[in-house]
Design a protein around this motif. Structure first.
Motif, mmCIF file in Angstrom:
data_model
loop_
_atom_site.group_PDB
_atom_site.id
_atom_site.type_symbol
_atom_site.label_atom_id
_atom_site.label_comp_id
_atom_site.label_asym_id
_atom_site.label_seq_id
_atom_site.Cartn_x
_atom_site.Cartn_y
_atom_site.Cartn_z
ATOM 1 N N ALA A 138 53.488 -43.245 52.937
ATOM 2 C CA ALA A 138 54.341 -42.279 52.242
ATOM 3 C C ALA A 138 55.328 -43.045 51.382
ATOM 4 O O ALA A 138 55.688 -44.177 51.705
ATOM 5 C CB ALA A 138 55.074 -41.410 53.258
ATOM 6 N N ARG A 139 55.764 -42.410 50.308
ATOM 7 C CA ARG A 139 56.732 -43.067 49.438
ATOM 8 C C ARG A 139 57.876 -42.120 49.138
ATOM 9 O O ARG A 139 57.710 -40.902 49.105
ATOM 10 C CB ARG A 139 56.073 -43.538 48.139
ATOM 11 C CG ARG A 139 55.553 -42.455 47.225
ATOM 12 C CD ARG A 139 54.725 -43.064 46.076
ATOM 13 N NE ARG A 139 55.563 -43.905 45.222
ATOM 14 C CZ ARG A 139 55.079 -44.866 44.432
ATOM 15 N NH1 ARG A 139 53.780 -45.116 44.400
ATOM 16 N NH2 ARG A 139 55.893 -45.572 43.671
ATOM 17 N N ASP A 140 59.031 -42.718 48.907
ATOM 18 C CA ASP A 140 60.220 -41.972 48.516
ATOM 19 C C ASP A 140 60.710 -42.597 47.228
ATOM 20 O O ASP A 140 61.381 -43.641 47.242
ATOM 21 C CB ASP A 140 61.279 -42.062 49.619
ATOM 22 C CG ASP A 140 62.500 -41.213 49.328
ATOM 23 O OD1 ASP A 140 62.731 -40.868 48.148
ATOM 24 O OD2 ASP A 140 63.243 -40.905 50.259
ATOM 25 N N ASN A 141 60.360 -41.991 46.108
ATOM 26 C CA ASN A 141 60.706 -42.571 44.808
ATOM 27 C C ASN A 141 62.206 -42.553 44.556
ATOM 28 O O ASN A 141 62.720 -43.356 43.783
ATOM 29 C CB ASN A 141 59.967 -41.849 43.690
ATOM 30 C CG ASN A 141 58.493 -42.221 43.631
ATOM 31 O OD1 ASN A 141 58.056 -43.191 44.267
ATOM 32 N ND2 ASN A 141 57.714 -41.457 42.891
ATOM 33 N N MET A 199 48.806 -45.804 47.751
ATOM 34 C CA MET A 199 49.205 -44.517 47.202
ATOM 35 C C MET A 199 49.494 -44.693 45.724
ATOM 36 O O MET A 199 50.180 -45.631 45.335
ATOM 37 C CB MET A 199 50.442 -43.981 47.938
ATOM 38 C CG MET A 199 51.022 -42.714 47.352
ATOM 39 S SD MET A 199 52.465 -42.136 48.261
ATOM 40 C CE MET A 199 51.681 -41.145 49.524
ATOM 41 N N SER A 210 52.096 -41.478 41.443
ATOM 42 C CA SER A 210 52.448 -40.061 41.468
ATOM 43 C C SER A 210 52.452 -39.487 42.878
ATOM 44 O O SER A 210 52.970 -38.386 43.099
ATOM 45 C CB SER A 210 51.440 -39.277 40.632
ATOM 46 O OG SER A 210 50.163 -39.343 41.233
ATOM 47 N N GLY A 211 51.831 -40.203 43.793
ATOM 48 C CA GLY A 211 51.664 -39.667 45.137
ATOM 49 C C GLY A 211 50.475 -38.741 45.263
ATOM 50 O O GLY A 211 50.196 -38.229 46.351
ATOM 51 N N ASP A 212 49.736 -38.546 44.170
ATOM 52 C CA ASP A 212 48.634 -37.598 44.180
ATOM 53 C C ASP A 212 47.372 -38.136 44.848
ATOM 54 O O ASP A 212 46.499 -37.356 45.244
ATOM 55 C CB ASP A 212 48.282 -37.180 42.741
ATOM 56 C CG ASP A 212 49.341 -36.276 42.141
ATOM 57 O OD1 ASP A 212 49.427 -36.211 40.898
ATOM 58 O OD2 ASP A 212 50.082 -35.630 42.904
ATOM 59 N N VAL A 221 58.589 -47.401 50.390
ATOM 60 C CA VAL A 221 57.282 -46.948 50.855
ATOM 61 C C VAL A 221 57.206 -47.256 52.344
ATOM 62 O O VAL A 221 57.720 -48.275 52.805
ATOM 63 C CB VAL A 221 56.128 -47.613 50.070
ATOM 64 C CG1 VAL A 221 56.148 -49.130 50.210
ATOM 65 C CG2 VAL A 221 54.786 -47.026 50.474
ATOM 66 N N ILE A 275 45.725 -41.009 47.678
ATOM 67 C CA ILE A 275 45.928 -41.928 48.804
ATOM 68 C C ILE A 275 44.554 -42.361 49.303
ATOM 69 O O ILE A 275 43.626 -41.547 49.384
ATOM 70 C CB ILE A 275 46.698 -41.250 49.953
ATOM 71 C CG1 ILE A 275 48.106 -40.848 49.516
ATOM 72 C CG2 ILE A 275 46.764 -42.175 51.171
ATOM 73 C CD1 ILE A 275 48.850 -40.024 50.542
ATOM 74 N N SER A 325 58.862 -45.806 40.565
ATOM 75 C CA SER A 325 58.051 -44.595 40.421
ATOM 76 C C SER A 325 56.848 -44.795 39.510
ATOM 77 O O SER A 325 55.988 -43.914 39.435
ATOM 78 C CB SER A 325 58.912 -43.440 39.902
ATOM 79 O OG SER A 325 59.471 -43.775 38.656
#
Length: 127
Positions: free
Chosen positions: A71-74, A51, A54-56, A79, A58, A30
């Protein structure tokens, strides 16, 4: 020991879709910006998408904008790269990469920014 393991590559026809995944271990996922790069036969490796941790933020390469989604899944330390409307020009080995020590909105695009790399997964698109 940090490991990035890509999966999901394969042989598809033009117009098809593929979803690549990258499973990370041995790092605080993360906290890392995550990216996809690719290298086509006889060409330099190039940036595809990134990305922020934070995912904020891209950013996509112009060549994939509107067709690819990162896309990511922390929670799962993964990813993904959803690739739609594939064309033969997308044929390449796709690599995921992780970069540390970047800010919440930072989306580095140069290879030298990335500390860890996966081994790559082959994507081949036939016409």
């Amino acid at each position: 020991q940090v490991q990035l393991v890509e999966s999901g590559g394969g042989l598809v026809q033009a117009g098809d879709s593929l979803r690549l995944s990258c499973a990370a271990s041995g790092l605080t996922f993360s906290s890392y910006a995550m990216a996809w790069f690719r290298q086509a036969p006889g060409k330099e490796r190039e940036f595809v998408a990134t990305m922020s941790w934070s995912g904020d933020s891209i950013v996509y390469a112009d060549s994939v904008q509107g067709r690819f989604t990162i896309a990511r899944d922390n929670a799962k330390n993964t990813v993904h790269l959803q690739m739609n409307s594939l064309s033969p020009e997308d044929t390449a080995v796709y690599y995921c990469a992780a970069a540390r020590n970047y800010g919440r909105y930072s989306v580095p695009r140069r290879e030298s920014a990335y500390n860890y790399w996966g081994q790559g997964t082959q994507v081949t698109v036939s016409s």
